[in-house]
Design a protein around this motif. Sequence first.
Motif, short mmCIF file in Angstrom:
data_model
loop_
_atom_site.label_atom_id
_atom_site.label_comp_id
_atom_site.label_asym_id
_atom_site.label_seq_id
_atom_site.Cartn_x
_atom_site.Cartn_y
_atom_site.Cartn_z
N ILE A 186 -52.90 35.76 -94.59
CA ILE A 186 -53.79 34.59 -95.53
C ILE A 186 -54.81 35.62 -95.93
O ILE A 186 -55.60 35.94 -96.50
N VAL A 187 -55.58 36.19 -95.21
CA VAL A 187 -56.49 36.58 -95.39
C VAL A 187 -56.31 38.61 -95.95
O VAL A 187 -56.87 38.79 -96.73
N VAL A 188 -54.86 38.69 -95.99
CA VAL A 188 -54.32 39.85 -96.82
C VAL A 188 -54.41 39.92 -97.95
O VAL A 188 -54.97 40.41 -98.90
N GLY A 189 -54.11 38.29 -98.62
CA GLY A 189 -54.09 38.09 -99.86
C GLY A 189 -55.74 37.78 -100.43
O GLY A 189 -55.39 37.90 -101.78
N LEU A 190 -55.90 37.26 -99.74
CA LEU A 190 -57.65 37.41 -99.54
C LEU A 190 -58.33 38.86 -100.39
O LEU A 190 -58.94 38.73 -101.11
N ILE B 168 -54.59 42.28 -91.30
CA ILE B 168 -53.56 43.44 -91.07
C ILE B 168 -53.53 43.52 -89.13
O ILE B 168 -52.28 42.67 -88.62
N ALA B 169 -55.14 43.34 -88.91
CA ALA B 169 -55.17 43.97 -87.11
C ALA B 169 -54.68 42.04 -87.06
O ALA B 169 -53.74 41.72 -85.32
N LEU B 170 -55.01 41.01 -87.51
CA LEU B 170 -54.59 39.40 -87.25
C LEU B 170 -53.43 39.29 -86.79
O LEU B 170 -52.30 38.86 -86.09
N ALA B 171 -52.51 39.70 -88.05
CA ALA B 171 -51.30 39.74 -87.90
C ALA B 171 -50.37 40.48 -87.03
O ALA B 171 -49.42 40.07 -86.76
N ALA B 172 -50.89 41.55 -86.82
CA ALA B 172 -50.41 42.45 -85.36
C ALA B 172 -49.92 41.37 -84.24
O ALA B 172 -49.56 41.32 -83.73
N ILE B 173 -51.92 40.94 -83.90
CA ILE B 173 -51.87 40.16 -82.67
C ILE B 173 -50.73 39.30 -82.87
O ILE B 173 -50.22 38.79 -82.18
N GLY B 174 -50.70 38.37 -83.47
CA GLY B 174 -50.06 37.58 -84.07
C GLY B 174 -48.37 37.65 -84.31
O GLY B 174 -47.73 36.43 -83.45
N LEU B 175 -48.06 38.63 -84.23
CA LEU B 175 -46.49 38.81 -84.02
C LEU B 175 -46.33 39.28 -82.38
O LEU B 175 -45.20 38.70 -82.16
N ILE B 176 -47.12 40.47 -82.26
CA ILE B 176 -46.71 40.56 -81.19
C ILE B 176 -46.90 39.44 -79.56
O ILE B 176 -45.76 39.48 -78.78
N THR B 177 -47.85 38.86 -80.04
CA THR B 177 -48.44 37.46 -79.55
C THR B 177 -47.84 36.44 -79.58
O THR B 177 -47.63 35.80 -78.64
#
Length: 64
Positions: A48-52, A28-37
């Motif tokens: 992918i990491v959330v699915g894993l 979730i942190a990776l997705a949020a950073i990716g969405l913000i930036t």
Amino acid sequence: MTQRTRSGWSSAPRVRRVLARVVVVVGIALAAIGLITARYGLLFAGIIVVGLGAALGPARIRQD
């Protein structure tokens, strides 16, 4: 066929639940950073990491 028995610290449902939650939070942190930036590679990696993390949950231990 011989039946495999799962033993050790990684097969306990409590440990698997904590590990799954940690992996989901990282995703979730990776997705949020990716969405913000607007870095869509990080967003995709976060999904992918959330699915894993969801696949690591204690419900995936089969008691046959």
